[in-house]
Design an enzyme around this catalytic site. Structure first.
Site, short mmCIF file in Angstrom:
data_model
loop_
_atom_site.label_atom_id
_atom_site.label_comp_id
_atom_site.label_asym_id
_atom_site.label_seq_id
_atom_site.Cartn_x
_atom_site.Cartn_y
_atom_site.Cartn_z
N PHE A 95 0.74 -1.19 0.10
CA PHE A 95 0.00 0.12 -0.01
C PHE A 95 0.92 1.30 0.14
CE2 PHE A 95 -3.20 -2.89 2.04
CZ PHE A 95 -4.29 -2.44 0.98
N HIS A 121 -11.37 -16.00 3.67
CA HIS A 121 -10.82 -14.80 3.02
C HIS A 121 -9.56 -14.94 2.83
CE1 HIS A 121 -9.11 -10.59 3.85
NE2 HIS A 121 -10.30 -10.26 3.42
N ASP A 159 -15.37 -4.28 2.18
CA ASP A 159 -13.91 -4.67 2.51
C ASP A 159 -13.34 -3.57 3.14
OD1 ASP A 159 -11.61 -6.14 2.75
OD2 ASP A 159 -11.35 -6.50 0.66
ZN ZN Z 1 -10.99 -8.15 3.14
#
Ligand code: ZN
Length: 321
Positions: free
Chosen positions: A29, A163, A283
């Site tokens: 990120f 997930h 999310d």
């Molecule tokens: Zn997620």
């Protein structure tokens, strides 16, 4: 203002103390994005609730963010941290019980302890299922030693949200391309493959009441159903399955829209899996909650489909009553 103000969203993350993602887990990120995520993950009041209000989300089902306990090598420590994370989440839910529900965090490093913790979370804390962040220290859920966990899921009649988690080894195709690791691509490969391992290892033949949820519009699986059947049918193992892979997936799997805000994959998921099998999610805080809401409000689907996706499918799957 959103026109549907009672959406349910079920891939919405938090972090408990001690389970914050390490810098290596989220290194891809941008620093600015990372700072926003770090602030939002442990926050349960003004910021999160305001974002939910603006997006027309009346209920968020919260889960410990990846990798959570799945990457912890010390089994006893993983069990302890899972227990603490569930107690932490339960206290936060109590602050806004009409707005939050929980998915349990369990440490499958110790299968027996994971089953006990899941029972505690569902029967005592009122959690609505469990979320697992990918392979547990490299182990996928088709391994025979996880049978008691599948049995517990069936007994409790709660879904398992599968997930993405840490991918410990990437195949040669990723060599020299770290930008493809993580959410851009490798998590999708790993999670979709995890689901297919369950199908081809006959987990659902042994556990016919097991129910799974995949995020990210089903991690590409709805798009591939015909090919799974076609190619499995020319292999001895594929022919020996009790039904084609697509039938198993349609019977046991529902998917959420988390992290995919585009009409074409949404319509594919609805057509391939059924109108009953697709649920809205955002999310949070990794994706833009407002963008997800604005998109689903105007996506090119029928009004009935929109209500199913935004609310009624989740209410049925999670037994929200
Ligand atoms: Zn997620």
């Amino acid at each position: 203002m959103p026109s549907i103000t009672d959406k349910v969203a079920l891939e919405e993350h938090f972090t408990a103390p001690g389970l914050e993602p390490s810098i290596n887990d989220v290194a891809f990120f941008d620093p600015d994005v990372l700072r926003t995520i770090e602030v939002a993950l442990p926050e349960f009041s003004d910021q999160r609730l305001k974002a939910m209000d603006l997006a027309g989300i009346s209920l968020s089902v919260l889960s410990q963010t990846a990798p959570g306990v799945q990457s912890i090598q010390d089994a006893a420590l993983a069990v302890e941290l899972a227990h603490r994370a569930n107690d932490f989440l339960n206290k936060r839910i109590d602050l806004a019980p009409k707005r939050f529900r929980g998915f349990a965090c369990v440490a499958l490093q110790d299968v027996e302890a994971a089953c006990s913790e899941l029972k505690r979370c569902v029967l005592e804390l009122g959690f609505v299922g469990v979320l697992i962040n990918g392979a547990t220290t490299g182990a996928y859920l088709d391994e025979p030693r996880f049978a008691p966990f599948w049995h517990t899921l069936e007994q409790l009649d709660v879904p398992l949200y599968l997930h993405p988690g840490l991918v410990s080894e990437h195949t040669q195709a990723f060599r020299g391309h770290p930008e493809l690791e993580g959410a851009v691509w490798s998590w999708t490969c790993d999670t979709a493959t995890h689901m297919l391992r369950l199908v081809f290892a006959r987990v659902f033949e042994r556990h016919p009441r097991a129910r799974l949820i995949l995020g990210h519009m089903g991690e590409t699986l709805p798009y591939m159903l015909w090919r799974f059947d076609s190619r499995a049918a020319v292999t001895p193992l594929g022919r020996s399955l009790s039904q084609p892979p697509s039938e198993t997936l349609k019977r046991h799997l529902t998917v959420t829209t988390s992290g995919v805000c585009a009409d074409a994959p949404l319509r594919c998921a609805l057509e391939a899996m059924g109108d009953h099998a697709v649920m809205f999610s955002t999310d949070y805080p990794y994706e833009d909650i407002q963008l997800a809401s604005d998109w689903i409000e105007t996506a090119a689907i029928s009004p009935d489909q929109r209500i199913q996706v935004c609310r009624s499918n989740a209410q049925r799957v999670l037994r929200l009553g």
